[in-house]
Scaffold this motif. Sequence first.
Motif, PDB file in Angstrom:
ATOM      1  N   GLY A 147      -9.110 -34.162  -5.343  1.00  0.00           N
ATOM      2  CA  GLY A 147      -8.526 -32.904  -4.887  1.00  0.00           C
ATOM      3  C   GLY A 147      -8.562 -32.820  -3.375  1.00  0.00           C
ATOM      4  O   GLY A 147      -8.041 -33.674  -2.681  1.00  0.00           O
ATOM      5  N   HIS A 148      -9.182 -31.774  -2.869  1.00  0.00           N
ATOM      6  CA  HIS A 148      -9.389 -31.566  -1.440  1.00  0.00           C
ATOM      7  C   HIS A 148     -10.876 -31.362  -1.227  1.00  0.00           C
ATOM      8  O   HIS A 148     -11.597 -31.045  -2.163  1.00  0.00           O
ATOM      9  CB  HIS A 148      -8.654 -30.304  -0.954  1.00  0.00           C
ATOM     10  N   PHE A 149     -11.340 -31.508  -0.013  1.00  0.00           N
ATOM     11  CA  PHE A 149     -12.727 -31.146   0.258  1.00  0.00           C
ATOM     12  C   PHE A 149     -12.871 -29.638   0.130  1.00  0.00           C
ATOM     13  O   PHE A 149     -12.135 -28.880   0.747  1.00  0.00           O
ATOM     14  CB  PHE A 149     -13.159 -31.582   1.665  1.00  0.00           C
ATOM     15  N   VAL A 150     -13.798 -29.227  -0.708  1.00  0.00           N
ATOM     16  CA  VAL A 150     -14.054 -27.809  -0.962  1.00  0.00           C
ATOM     17  C   VAL A 150     -15.526 -27.569  -0.670  1.00  0.00           C
ATOM     18  O   VAL A 150     -16.387 -28.234  -1.238  1.00  0.00           O
ATOM     19  CB  VAL A 150     -13.722 -27.432  -2.423  1.00  0.00           C
ATOM     20  N   TYR A 151     -15.824 -26.632   0.217  1.00  0.00           N
ATOM     21  CA  TYR A 151     -17.203 -26.387   0.628  1.00  0.00           C
ATOM     22  C   TYR A 151     -17.968 -25.476  -0.326  1.00  0.00           C
ATOM     23  O   TYR A 151     -19.177 -25.545  -0.419  1.00  0.00           O
ATOM     24  CB  TYR A 151     -17.251 -25.780   2.034  1.00  0.00           C
ATOM     25  N   GLY A 152     -17.279 -24.589  -0.997  1.00  0.00           N
ATOM     26  CA  GLY A 152     -17.970 -23.631  -1.858  1.00  0.00           C
ATOM     27  C   GLY A 152     -18.487 -22.435  -1.095  1.00  0.00           C
ATOM     28  O   GLY A 152     -19.299 -21.671  -1.593  1.00  0.00           O
ATOM     29  N   HIS A 153     -18.021 -22.260   0.147  1.00  0.00           N
ATOM     30  CA  HIS A 153     -18.374 -21.089   0.951  1.00  0.00           C
ATOM     31  C   HIS A 153     -17.206 -20.118   0.833  1.00  0.00           C
ATOM     32  O   HIS A 153     -16.162 -20.307   1.430  1.00  0.00           O
ATOM     33  CB  HIS A 153     -18.601 -21.481   2.414  1.00  0.00           C
ATOM     34  N   VAL A 154     -17.373 -19.107   0.028  1.00  0.00           N
ATOM     35  CA  VAL A 154     -16.283 -18.196  -0.317  1.00  0.00           C
ATOM     36  C   VAL A 154     -16.044 -17.213   0.827  1.00  0.00           C
ATOM     37  O   VAL A 154     -16.975 -16.618   1.358  1.00  0.00           O
ATOM     38  CB  VAL A 154     -16.612 -17.450  -1.622  1.00  0.00           C
ATOM     39  N   ASP A 155     -14.766 -17.044   1.168  1.00  0.00           N
ATOM     40  CA  ASP A 155     -14.391 -16.131   2.243  1.00  0.00           C
ATOM     41  C   ASP A 155     -14.055 -14.736   1.749  1.00  0.00           C
ATOM     42  O   ASP A 155     -14.360 -13.755   2.411  1.00  0.00           O
ATOM     43  CB  ASP A 155     -13.184 -16.690   3.007  1.00  0.00           C
ATOM     44  N   CYS A 156     -13.372 -14.658   0.602  1.00  0.00           N
ATOM     45  CA  CYS A 156     -12.918 -13.347   0.155  1.00  0.00           C
ATOM     46  C   CYS A 156     -12.463 -13.385  -1.299  1.00  0.00           C
ATOM     47  O   CYS A 156     -12.337 -14.449  -1.888  1.00  0.00           O
ATOM     48  CB  CYS A 156     -11.768 -12.852   1.030  1.00  0.00           C
ATOM     49  N   ILE A 157     -12.205 -12.194  -1.808  1.00  0.00           N
ATOM     50  CA  ILE A 157     -11.592 -11.999  -3.120  1.00  0.00           C
ATOM     51  C   ILE A 157     -10.198 -11.448  -2.867  1.00  0.00           C
ATOM     52  O   ILE A 157     -10.002 -10.627  -1.967  1.00  0.00           O
ATOM     53  CB  ILE A 157     -12.386 -10.981  -3.954  1.00  0.00           C
ATOM     54  N   THR A 158      -9.233 -11.894  -3.666  1.00  0.00           N
ATOM     55  CA  THR A 158      -7.886 -11.352  -3.560  1.00  0.00           C
ATOM     56  C   THR A 158      -7.352 -11.069  -4.954  1.00  0.00           C
ATOM     57  O   THR A 158      -8.033 -11.311  -5.945  1.00  0.00           O
ATOM     58  CB  THR A 158      -6.955 -12.303  -2.777  1.00  0.00           C
ATOM     59  N   LYS A 159      -6.125 -10.572  -5.019  1.00  0.00           N
ATOM     60  CA  LYS A 159      -5.520 -10.220  -6.300  1.00  0.00           C
ATOM     61  C   LYS A 159      -4.301 -11.079  -6.568  1.00  0.00           C
ATOM     62  O   LYS A 159      -3.563 -11.425  -5.648  1.00  0.00           O
ATOM     63  CB  LYS A 159      -5.081  -8.746  -6.286  1.00  0.00           C
ATOM     64  N   ILE A 160      -4.087 -11.378  -7.839  1.00  0.00           N
ATOM     65  CA  ILE A 160      -2.839 -12.017  -8.262  1.00  0.00           C
ATOM     66  C   ILE A 160      -1.790 -10.913  -8.320  1.00  0.00           C
ATOM     67  O   ILE A 160      -1.992  -9.888  -8.962  1.00  0.00           O
ATOM     68  CB  ILE A 160      -2.987 -12.681  -9.643  1.00  0.00           C
ATOM     69  N   SER A 161      -0.674 -11.122  -7.621  1.00  0.00           N
ATOM     70  CA  SER A 161       0.375 -10.099  -7.623  1.00  0.00           C
ATOM     71  C   SER A 161       1.505 -10.428  -8.585  1.00  0.00           C
ATOM     72  O   SER A 161       2.246  -9.529  -8.998  1.00  0.00           O
ATOM     73  CB  SER A 161       0.924  -9.881  -6.206  1.00  0.00           C
ATOM     74  N   LYS A 162       1.634 -11.716  -8.959  1.00  0.00           N
ATOM     75  CA  LYS A 162       2.713 -12.081  -9.871  1.00  0.00           C
ATOM     76  C   LYS A 162       2.426 -13.461 -10.459  1.00  0.00           C
ATOM     77  O   LYS A 162       1.883 -14.331  -9.779  1.00  0.00           O
ATOM     78  CB  LYS A 162       4.044 -12.098  -9.119  1.00  0.00           C
ATOM     79  N   ILE A 163       2.807 -13.638 -11.724  1.00  0.00           N
ATOM     80  CA  ILE A 163       2.771 -14.953 -12.379  1.00  0.00           C
ATOM     81  C   ILE A 163       4.159 -15.191 -12.943  1.00  0.00           C
ATOM     82  O   ILE A 163       4.682 -14.374 -13.697  1.00  0.00           O
ATOM     83  CB  ILE A 163       1.722 -15.018 -13.504  1.00  0.00           C
ATOM     84  N   GLU A 164       4.751 -16.322 -12.556  1.00  0.00           N
ATOM     85  CA  GLU A 164       6.093 -16.664 -13.028  1.00  0.00           C
ATOM     86  C   GLU A 164       6.035 -17.968 -13.804  1.00  0.00           C
ATOM     87  O   GLU A 164       5.545 -18.983 -13.290  1.00  0.00           O
ATOM     88  CB  GLU A 164       7.046 -16.799 -11.832  1.00  0.00           C
ATOM     89  N   LYS A 165       6.520 -17.965 -15.051  1.00  0.00           N
ATOM     90  CA  LYS A 165       6.565 -19.166 -15.885  1.00  0.00           C
ATOM     91  C   LYS A 165       7.847 -19.924 -15.587  1.00  0.00           C
ATOM     92  O   LYS A 165       8.938 -19.356 -15.659  1.00  0.00           O
ATOM     93  CB  LYS A 165       6.482 -18.778 -17.366  1.00  0.00           C
ATOM     94  N   LEU A 166       7.715 -21.194 -15.222  1.00  0.00           N
ATOM     95  CA  LEU A 166       8.873 -22.059 -15.011  1.00  0.00           C
ATOM     96  C   LEU A 166       8.960 -23.027 -16.192  1.00  0.00           C
ATOM     97  O   LEU A 166       8.186 -22.917 -17.145  1.00  0.00           O
ATOM     98  CB  LEU A 166       8.727 -22.800 -13.686  1.00  0.00           C
ATOM     99  N   ASP A 167       9.861 -24.002 -16.140  1.00  0.00           N
ATOM    100  CA  ASP A 167      10.007 -24.959 -17.244  1.00  0.00           C
ATOM    101  C   ASP A 167       8.736 -25.766 -17.482  1.00  0.00           C
ATOM    102  O   ASP A 167       8.299 -25.920 -18.618  1.00  0.00           O
ATOM    103  CB  ASP A 167      11.174 -25.912 -16.993  1.00  0.00           C
ATOM    104  N   SER A 168       8.153 -26.310 -16.419  1.00  0.00           N
ATOM    105  CA  SER A 168       7.001 -27.207 -16.601  1.00  0.00           C
ATOM    106  C   SER A 168       5.775 -26.770 -15.811  1.00  0.00           C
ATOM    107  O   SER A 168       4.812 -27.523 -15.679  1.00  0.00           O
ATOM    108  CB  SER A 168       7.383 -28.629 -16.195  1.00  0.00           C
ATOM    109  N   SER A 169       5.800 -25.572 -15.274  1.00  0.00           N
ATOM    110  CA  SER A 169       4.659 -25.102 -14.476  1.00  0.00           C
ATOM    111  C   SER A 169       4.719 -23.579 -14.357  1.00  0.00           C
ATOM    112  O   SER A 169       5.600 -22.933 -14.919  1.00  0.00           O
ATOM    113  CB  SER A 169       4.672 -25.743 -13.081  1.00  0.00           C
TER     114      SER A 169
END
Length: 163
Positions: free
Chosen positions: A96-118
């Motif tokens: 993946g990517h280097f992930v430190y595990g130092h959390v900056d913030c919480i946010t909200k999901i504003s939309k989820i869109e279903k596509l053909d394969s993702s």
Amino acid sequence: MFSGIIQGLGTISNIESNSTFIKTFVNLADCKVGSSISCNGVCLSVTSIDKLKNNEYIFSIDISEETKNRSTFNFQNISQIINIEKSLKVGDEISGHFVYGHVDCITKISKIEKLDSSWVFEFEIVKNMKKFIVEKGSISVNGISLTISNVKFDKFSVSIIPH
């Protein structure tokens, strides 16, 4: 440090004062007290660890007020399922990517869109984080390594595949 490739799930089994206990089938044989484990993207230190029957482990972590204020652990509850990743060791594949595990913030999901394969998940940008959100940049959401696919004025999106 982590890769953001989730190794398995854990379930919060008990909360006692400042200690949270998590059960998982992720193989923690090489972990010990003091090891770092990413729990929903938060780097936390193991304070106890035991192997149970059927290759299941239970470990405990202590969560500081700072961590509670910046992560979803402020809203934890018994039976909650979380993402688990053991820390990287020298020579491990990153994937993946280097992930430190130092959390900056919480946010909200504003939309989820279903596509053909993702799916496309759109998130609100927290005001003081805007300068860190760039198209094709890396981001970790609940410990999952993701690439930002689009940035709008106050929102960003990521593409999610079934795997």
